[in-house]
Every structure is written in C-alpha cells, then in structure tokens.
Design a protein around this motif. Structure first.
Motif, mmCIF file in Angstrom:
data_model
loop_
_atom_site.group_PDB
_atom_site.id
_atom_site.type_symbol
_atom_site.label_atom_id
_atom_site.label_comp_id
_atom_site.label_asym_id
_atom_site.label_seq_id
_atom_site.Cartn_x
_atom_site.Cartn_y
_atom_site.Cartn_z
ATOM 1 N N LEU A 196 -27.722 32.961 -14.333
ATOM 2 C CA LEU A 196 -27.833 31.856 -15.289
ATOM 3 C C LEU A 196 -28.117 30.612 -14.467
ATOM 4 O O LEU A 196 -27.273 30.188 -13.675
ATOM 5 N N LEU A 360 -19.345 38.497 -17.521
ATOM 6 C CA LEU A 360 -20.528 38.112 -18.306
ATOM 7 C C LEU A 360 -20.154 37.180 -19.445
ATOM 8 O O LEU A 360 -20.816 36.174 -19.704
ATOM 9 N N ASN A 361 -19.075 37.535 -20.122
ATOM 10 C CA ASN A 361 -18.672 36.748 -21.279
ATOM 11 C C ASN A 361 -18.241 35.346 -20.875
ATOM 12 O O ASN A 361 -18.577 34.356 -21.527
ATOM 13 N N SER A 363 -19.214 33.686 -18.191
ATOM 14 C CA SER A 363 -20.398 32.926 -17.790
ATOM 15 C C SER A 363 -21.155 32.418 -19.011
ATOM 16 O O SER A 363 -21.618 31.277 -19.043
ATOM 17 N N ARG A 364 -21.263 33.279 -20.008
ATOM 18 C CA ARG A 364 -21.990 32.895 -21.222
ATOM 19 C C ARG A 364 -21.246 31.784 -21.963
ATOM 20 O O ARG A 364 -21.814 30.803 -22.396
ATOM 21 N N SER A 368 -23.168 28.824 -19.186
ATOM 22 C CA SER A 368 -24.586 28.909 -19.555
ATOM 23 C C SER A 368 -25.020 27.673 -20.340
ATOM 24 O O SER A 368 -24.194 26.934 -20.868
ATOM 25 N N SER A 371 -23.526 27.474 -23.647
ATOM 26 C CA SER A 371 -22.065 27.523 -23.624
ATOM 27 C C SER A 371 -21.463 26.539 -24.624
ATOM 28 O O SER A 371 -22.062 25.516 -24.949
#
Ligand code: FES
Ligand SMILES: [Fe+2]
Length: 438
Positions: A196, A360-361, A363-364, A368, A371
């Motif tokens: 990302l 992953l979650n 970071s998202r 991101s 976000s």
C-alpha cells in the motif's frame, strides 16, 4: 533559512524541548538532510522474500539515490548504485523484476556489468585504449552500496562510506525484528499482498513523529472510534469480535491507557512505544498457534513473544514495525513537502491464516488511502506543513515530560505518552546531520 548551513546552525535548530520549523519547511535543509542524515544512517531497503530467486531484483530510492538490490547466482543479496558508469542512466526503472541475464546491460550504449557491478564489456573498446577510462571511476562499473546488511531477512543499507556499523546503529532495536520473525513457527516470513503506497504532501518528520504520538488518537480518531462503537453493541466483553471492531475499538482508550503503555528510547533515535501494552494487546488468542510457537521456541520464549505487542518500534528513520499485527511501514522522503509511505504485510510461514488476515485488515483499516483512520492523520500533517509557515512563533513544542536528566541518559524508559520519544529522534537527527560537516 537565513543562516548558512553550518554544523552549529543545524544544532541550533534542535533545542532540548523544541525544534525549529525549518526542519519541516526548508528545501535547502532537505537537500543536505538527504545527503548527510539519510546517507550516514541505516535505511530499510526491502525484504528477501521480494527477491526469492537468483536474478530477482528490486529498485529503491534512498538518500535521494537510486539503488538496485538483487540476488546473484550464488543466492547472495547485493546492493549496487543504479547508475550506469558511462553517462549515468538508471539501468533498471521497474520497481521489481528479473534481470533475465547474467549481465546487467545499459539500454543506452550497451555497457554491460557483472552482477557484482564490475564493468564486463562495452562497444568499440579500441577507442578507449590509452584514454585512462578503465582506470577512472567510469571504468569501475556500478558502485556497490557502502553498507549492506541482511538481518533475519530484512535488508538494510547505508549509502555513505563512513558511519556506524549496523550493529552499533540499531543496538537493541533489532529485537523488534527478532520478535517479528520469531512469531513465525517456522522462523520464516514472506511479504504478501503487495504494497500500500501513499504519497502525502508533507515533510517525512510529521509522519514519523506521529508514530510516536500516543496522545492524538483520543481527539484525532474520535470519529473512527465512534463509528466502530455504533456498529458493536455486544455487551459481553468476552464475545469474539469481527476483526475490524477488534482493531479499531482500542483506539478509543482514554489518555491514562496510553500513558500507562510505557515507552523506551534508544541511541540513534530508535524507540519502542508500548513496552507494557498497546492497542494490539487485546487481540484474541489462537490456541493451535500458541502450541506451535511453544514447540518451536519453548514455552518461555513463546510466552514472551506473544505478550510483547508494542504499538510501534521505530528503527529510525525509515522503518516502523508492528510485531502484532505483522505489518511494517516504510518512510521514503521525496521532497521537503512530499513523502511516500509504504505499508507491507508479512505472512508467517506455518502460522494460521488469521494472523495474515489481521495484518491485511489492519493495513487496510489504518494505513491505506481508504482507511477510516489514516486520512485523519494525513489531513493534520498537511495542515502542519501549511500552518507552520505562519509566524511569529518559529518553534514546535516537544515539552511534555521533559526532564534535563534525559539529556545524558540512553537507553531510558518512560511513560507511554512522553514526547521524549520524539525529542530522541531529533537529537539523533542533529548528531547524524552534523557528523561530516563543520
Ligand atoms: S549511459 Fe549507459 S552505456 Fe552509455
Ligand atoms: Fe493516528
């Protein structure tokens, strides 16, 4: 900046409890900072899982210079300056790829190099006879990067010739990388899910300061917490939560929680935020995974790994590590008011999928561009970049919990909300900035 950039004038910009606005605003200082500060110190370049096979490469810009990181035919990682020895063309422009041959070849006039950078061939050789080209810097090929260290799969470089060794520079901060790797039952981590990458329009220091700023979530992320609270009406505190709820709700802790998290500052600007607890401490346990870690490391080490979940460990200045969830952020300055932030996620080989899902979650949700948290921060950093231009005060406050005794004490433990973690960054910045200049 009105004064010339002497070592003394640079040191004057960093007071014991304040820093001057030029640290964030001066283009002249930024140019010097790339060469001296980022050149003299160790920067994170990438992870070995990005170049798993012979002839794989990545390119990366560090200290304003283009670097080529590759894996050679013997499996060794090499770092070369990505600059043709002839007339300076960047040999490789893709972010990553396969070299596809045993030589590196410049597309302009076909000068070719071995994987160690040595000049191998060039057209019209006879024309160079007796010219001294071979003996000159141009005849030396692609210069290896002065400092290269692969620590448990994490690749670091130091661009300038002189400077501290990797071991002296990071000291006990590398324990964060040990913790990250040891969370894998097999001892192996791989980057997955891409990167990302986010360009923000502010100086890199605002972002890095914020990683050590545990006082802002209460106000800055109030709306994100409210949104999560409105979605979670379960009253049983032990009820399993959806990942997003589990990860966002802890941002709503009161000041006392963040103060009690504990912090630690280390030489050269490194820090641990959350030595005792963090917003990550309450993630649900994973039974089989705990057993697998105990089998790999022994009960005691496994327990220590799982109980230590700092909010962030900053390997100053380019890397911020979250052992749980397993994500890193990489800080890449581009201009005085432009910075690229990257978030990379690690899969633990042999660990459960849920660990990777957490990375992953998180970071998202938090790093991101879409976000529900990051845009709050980035908006404020960009307002700092604009707001600091207004006078008459030229100084940024870093007073919270200042104590003169800290000036001679490193490493040092502190509370979780002390601005010592940020002051420590700037003391290191001033020291490395002025190491080679009078
Ligand atoms: S610039 Fe690379 S071969 Fe001429
Ligand atoms: Fe934030």
């Amino acid at each position: 900046m009105s004064s010339p950039l002497s070592a003394a004038s640079i040191r004057d910009l960093v007071r014991a409890d304040q820093v001057h606005k030029d640290l964030y605003l001066s283009p002249e200082l930024f140019v010097l900072e790339q060469r001296e500060f980022f050149g003299n110190t160790w920067q994170y370049a990438g992870h070995v899982s990005q170049i798993p096979n012979a002839l794989d490469y990545i390119t990366v810009d560090i200290a304003g210079q283009s670097l080529l990181i590759l894996r050679d035919n013997e499996g060794a990682v090499r770092a070369l300056h990505n600059r043709c020895a002839h007339k300076g063309v960047r040999l490789y422009t893709a972010e990553s790829g396969q070299l596809g041959a045993r030589f590196l070849r410049c597309p302009y006039h076909a000068w070719s190099y071995r994987l160690d950078g040595a000049l191998a061939s060039y057209p019209l050789r006879a024309g160079y006879e007796g010219t001294g080209m071979c003996e000159s810097a141009n005849g030396q090929g692609l210069a290896p990067v002065s400092g290269l260290k692969v620590y448990r799969g994490f690749i670091f470089v130091r661009v300038n010739l002189e400077g501290p060794s990797f071991e002296d520079y990071f000291g006990e901060a590398v324990a964060a990388l040990d913790q990250m790797v040891d969370r894998s039952p097999s001892g192996e981590l791989v980057i997955e899910g891409g990167v990302l990458r986010n360009t923000i329009h502010c100086n890199w220091k605002f972002y890095l300061e914020n990683i050590n700023d545990t006082v802002h979530p209460v106000s800055t992320h109030e709306s994100a917490v409210r949104a999560a609270q409105s979605q979670w009406t379960e009253t049983d505190p032990n009820a399993p939560k959806p990942l997003a709820i589990e990860q966002i709700l802890p941002f709503g802790q009161p000041y006392a929680f963040f103060e009690g998290m504990g912090g630690r500052v280390l030489p050269h600007g490194h820090s641990i935020s959350g030595t005792r607890a963090s917003v990550h401490s309450g993630y649900g346990e994973l039974g089989d995974y705990v057993k697998a870690l105990a089998a790999a490391h022994g009960e005691e080490r496994a327990k220590a790994i799982l109980e230590h979940s700092p909010q962030n460990v900053v390997l100053y200045p380019s890397l911020a590590v979250k052992g749980s969830p397993q994500t890193i952020r990489v800080i890449r300055p581009v201009a005085v008011d432009r910075t690229v932030i990257e978030a990379w996620n690690f899969r633990t080989v042999g660990g459960p999928d849920l660990l990777f899902d957490r990375a992953l979650n998180y970071s998202r949700l938090v790093f991101s561009p879409m976000s529900i948290v990051a845009h709050d921060d980035v908006h404020l950093f960009e307002q700092q970049q604009q707001g600091l231009r207004s006078g008459p005060n030229d100084w940024v406050s870093l007073h919270r919990d200042f104590n003169a005794a800290e000036l001679d004490t490193l490493p040092m433990d502190t509370n979780g909300s002390s601005e010592l973690l940020i002051r420590n960054q700037y003391r290191a910045w001033a020291a490395h900035m002025t190491r080679r200049i009078a």
